[in-house]
Design an enzyme around this catalytic site. Structure first.
Site, PDB file in Angstrom:
ATOM      1  N   LYS A 173       0.475   3.872  -2.807  1.00 18.66           N
ATOM      2  CA  LYS A 173       0.616   5.666  -2.488  1.00 18.66           C
ATOM      3  C   LYS A 173       1.673   6.418  -2.535  1.00 18.66           C
ATOM      4  O   LYS A 173       1.222   8.078  -2.889  1.00 18.66           O
ATOM      5  CB  LYS A 173      -0.145   4.985  -1.532  1.00 18.66           C
ATOM      6  CG  LYS A 173      -1.491   4.885  -1.065  1.00 18.66           C
ATOM      7  CD  LYS A 173      -2.646   5.400  -1.642  1.00 18.66           C
ATOM      8  CE  LYS A 173      -4.086   4.590  -1.804  1.00 18.66           C
ATOM      9  NZ  LYS A 173      -5.373   5.701  -2.664  1.00 18.66           N
ATOM     10  N   TYR A 190       0.645  -1.061   0.143  1.00 19.83           N
ATOM     11  CA  TYR A 190       0.178   0.192   0.420  1.00 19.83           C
ATOM     12  C   TYR A 190       0.661   1.233  -0.343  1.00 19.83           C
ATOM     13  O   TYR A 190       0.273   2.318  -1.015  1.00 19.83           O
ATOM     14  CB  TYR A 190      -1.109  -0.010   1.428  1.00 19.83           C
ATOM     15  CG  TYR A 190      -2.201   1.096   1.503  1.00 19.83           C
ATOM     16  CD1 TYR A 190      -2.972   1.166   0.443  1.00 19.83           C
ATOM     17  CD2 TYR A 190      -1.530   1.392   2.164  1.00 19.83           C
ATOM     18  CE1 TYR A 190      -3.443   2.120   1.169  1.00 19.83           C
ATOM     19  CE2 TYR A 190      -2.753   2.828   2.460  1.00 19.83           C
ATOM     20  CZ  TYR A 190      -3.260   2.479   1.717  1.00 19.83           C
ATOM     21  OH  TYR A 190      -4.751   4.211   2.169  1.00 19.83           O
TER      22      TYR A 190
HETATM   23  N1  LIG Z   1     -10.261   5.698   5.270  1.00 21.78           N
HETATM   24  C1  LIG Z   1      -8.632   6.112   6.467  1.00 21.78           C
HETATM   25  O1  LIG Z   1      -8.185   6.459   6.833  1.00 21.78           O
HETATM   26  C2  LIG Z   1      -7.470   6.649   4.879  1.00 21.78           C
HETATM   27  C3  LIG Z   1      -6.719   7.131   4.464  1.00 21.78           C
HETATM   28  C4  LIG Z   1      -5.609   7.367   3.751  1.00 21.78           C
HETATM   29  C5  LIG Z   1      -6.218   6.993   2.223  1.00 21.78           C
HETATM   30  N2  LIG Z   1      -6.900   6.555   1.942  1.00 21.78           N
HETATM   31  C6  LIG Z   1      -7.195   6.349   0.348  1.00 21.78           C
HETATM   32  O2  LIG Z   1      -9.201   6.622   0.229  1.00 21.78           O
HETATM   33  C7  LIG Z   1      -9.795   5.894  -0.543  1.00 21.78           C
HETATM   34  C8  LIG Z   1     -10.924   5.803  -0.296  1.00 21.78           C
HETATM   35  O3  LIG Z   1     -10.950   5.036   0.740  1.00 21.78           O
HETATM   36  P1  LIG Z   1     -12.411   4.882   2.060  1.00 21.78           P
HETATM   37  O4  LIG Z   1     -11.645   5.290   3.208  1.00 21.78           O
HETATM   38  O5  LIG Z   1     -13.160   5.738   1.650  1.00 21.78           O
HETATM   39  O6  LIG Z   1     -12.576   3.788   2.226  1.00 21.78           O
HETATM   40  P2  LIG Z   1     -14.428   2.887   2.236  1.00 21.78           P
HETATM   41  O7  LIG Z   1     -13.945   1.137   2.005  1.00 21.78           O
HETATM   42  O8  LIG Z   1     -15.373   3.455   2.811  1.00 21.78           O
HETATM   43  O9  LIG Z   1     -14.372   3.246   0.455  1.00 21.78           O
HETATM   44  C9  LIG Z   1     -13.460   2.676  -0.500  1.00 21.78           C
HETATM   45  C10 LIG Z   1     -14.189   1.843  -1.736  1.00 21.78           C
HETATM   46  O10 LIG Z   1     -13.986   1.549  -3.072  1.00 21.78           O
HETATM   47  C11 LIG Z   1     -14.476   0.664  -3.518  1.00 21.78           C
HETATM   48  N3  LIG Z   1     -13.540  -0.328  -4.756  1.00 21.78           N
HETATM   49  C12 LIG Z   1     -12.490  -0.811  -3.788  1.00 21.78           C
HETATM   50  N4  LIG Z   1     -11.744  -1.755  -4.532  1.00 21.78           N
HETATM   51  C13 LIG Z   1     -12.089  -1.349  -6.050  1.00 21.78           C
HETATM   52  C14 LIG Z   1     -11.939  -2.050  -7.298  1.00 21.78           C
HETATM   53  N5  LIG Z   1     -11.584  -2.662  -7.187  1.00 21.78           N
HETATM   54  N6  LIG Z   1     -12.443  -1.887  -7.863  1.00 21.78           N
HETATM   55  C15 LIG Z   1     -13.688  -0.389  -7.455  1.00 21.78           C
HETATM   56  N7  LIG Z   1     -14.424  -0.488  -6.715  1.00 21.78           N
HETATM   57  C16 LIG Z   1     -13.409  -0.319  -5.404  1.00 21.78           C
HETATM   58  C17 LIG Z   1     -15.239  -0.452  -2.290  1.00 21.78           C
HETATM   59  O11 LIG Z   1     -15.911  -1.522  -2.235  1.00 21.78           O
HETATM   60  C18 LIG Z   1     -15.488   1.072  -1.263  1.00 21.78           C
HETATM   61  O12 LIG Z   1     -16.939   0.766  -1.626  1.00 21.78           O
HETATM   62  C19 LIG Z   1      -9.119   4.899  -0.666  1.00 21.78           C
HETATM   63  O13 LIG Z   1      -7.746   4.653  -1.602  1.00 21.78           O
HETATM   64  C20 LIG Z   1      -7.791   4.815   0.615  1.00 21.78           C
HETATM   65  O14 LIG Z   1      -6.750   4.049   0.849  1.00 21.78           O
HETATM   66  C21 LIG Z   1      -8.389   6.033   3.522  1.00 21.78           C
END
Ligand SMILES: NC(=O)c1ccc[n+]([C@@H]2O[C@H](COP(=O)([O-])OP(=O)(O)OC[C@H]3O[C@@H](n4cnc5c(N)ncnc54)[C@H](O)[C@@H]3O)[C@@H](O)[C@H]2O)c1
Length: 276
Positions: A170, A166
């Site tokens: 990232k 990851y």
């Molecule tokens: N939540 C955090 O603390 C955090 C921190 C840093 C980065 N991020 C990044 O933010 C972004 C969103 O994450 P989130 O926290 O909202 O998670 P989440 O799980 O709530 O939402 C992510 C969505 O992406 C969809 N998804 C996953 N893999 C997929 C694929 N291969 N094709 C299509 N859809 C897919 C999932 O079904 C889900 O609905 C991600 O890129 C994550 O890495 C999140």
């Protein structure tokens, strides 16, 4: 009154849940027409319905961003339904953690495919259209600024134990952002990245017992140990993990006309954390 994003067309990957969904709702509330994507049909449909119920316009492009034909389909959905594409948000993602010695090739490539290769393909599929529009607009004496926002993480900036796949993906997306900002400046496209800290979503929700999500045909563990979550929150100067709406606000800033001269940047949206 004119909304900030009136008439703009936005595609947002992984917008059935969490941060992506909040971004979709925010952009739609400011007048953008939205292509929702998610792996899961139910959440994608719900997001579309929520936007429409609020008076906005949205369609769904359900599917896995890592599928080889996905990028063309995603961009094509915007073109067919809205005849344009102004904002691209590469947000879809999940984590699949292990310490390095236990990480399989499958785990490594699955995460790189989702967080790095899929955004690359989506942007590549959009390029011919954006290039042609920019040329035609220049000939007509018009300047239209388009926007790309890629989603990164503090793991990509500072590293995080157990997340070599990851963190690499990232970190990679920041390199793609900076390179594309240089390549697409001539098309009047700003290309930026937002690196989140802790945002409370399915990815990071408190999981006392083991919870999983089905992603790419595999059951992947989601959620964070409650003790760890509490310790993480205590490190945040603003005192709490972000809400999806707070996270979406930072992406919105990079989509509005006021940021038209900001490109090639990585914005940290962390509640004040400057490192982990
Ligand atoms: N939540 C955090 O603390 C955090 C921190 C840093 C980065 N991020 C990044 O933010 C972004 C969103 O994450 P989130 O926290 O909202 O998670 P989440 O799980 O709530 O939402 C992510 C969505 O992406 C969809 N998804 C996953 N893999 C997929 C694929 N291969 N094709 C299509 N859809 C897919 C999932 O079904 C889900 O609905 C991600 O890129 C994550 O890495 C999140």
């Amino acid at each position: 009154m004119r909304e900030k994003l009136d008439g703009k067309v936005a595609i947002i990957s992984g917008s059935g849940r969490g941060i992506g969904r909040a971004i979709a709702l925010k952009l739609a509330s400011e007048g953008a027409r939205i292509v929702i994507n998610d792996l899961d049909t139910g959440p994608a449909r719900e997001a579309v319905a929520e936007i429409r119920a609020a008076g906005g316009s949205a369609v769904a492009c359900v599917g896995d961003v890592t599928a080889p034909d996905f990028a063309e389909r995603f961009v094509g959905t915007a073109l067919e339904n809205y005849q344009g594409l102004d904002i691209i948000i590469n947000n879809a993602g999940y984590t699949w953690d292990s310490v390095l010695q236990k990480m399989t090739d499958e785990q490594w490539y699955a995460i790189l495919d989702c967080h790095l290769t899929a955004p690359f393909r989506i942007l590549r599929a959009a390029q011919p259209h954006i290039g042609n529009w920019a040329k035609a607009e220049a000939e007509a004496g018009r300047r239209v600024v388009r926007k790309v926002v890629n989603i990164s993480s503090v793991a990509g900036l500072f590293g995080n134990a157990g997340q070599s796949n990851y963190s690499v993906a990232k970190a990679g997306i920041t390199g793609l952002t900076k390179t594309l900002a240089k390549e697409w400046g001539r098309y009047n496209v700003t290309v930026n990245c937002v690196a989140f800290g802790l945002v409370k979503t399915r990815l990071t929700e408190s999981a006392a017992e083991e919870k999983t999500a089905r992603i790419g045909g595999r059951e992947i563990r989601v959620g964070v140990n409650p003790g760890l979550l509490k310790a993480m929150e205590q490190m945040i100067p603003l005192g709490h993990g972000g809400t999806p709406e707070e996270a979406a606000g930072s992406v919105y800033l990079l989509c509005i006309p006021e940021s038209d001269y900001v490109s090639g940047q990585v914005l940290m949206c962390t509640g004040g954390l400057t490192g982990i």
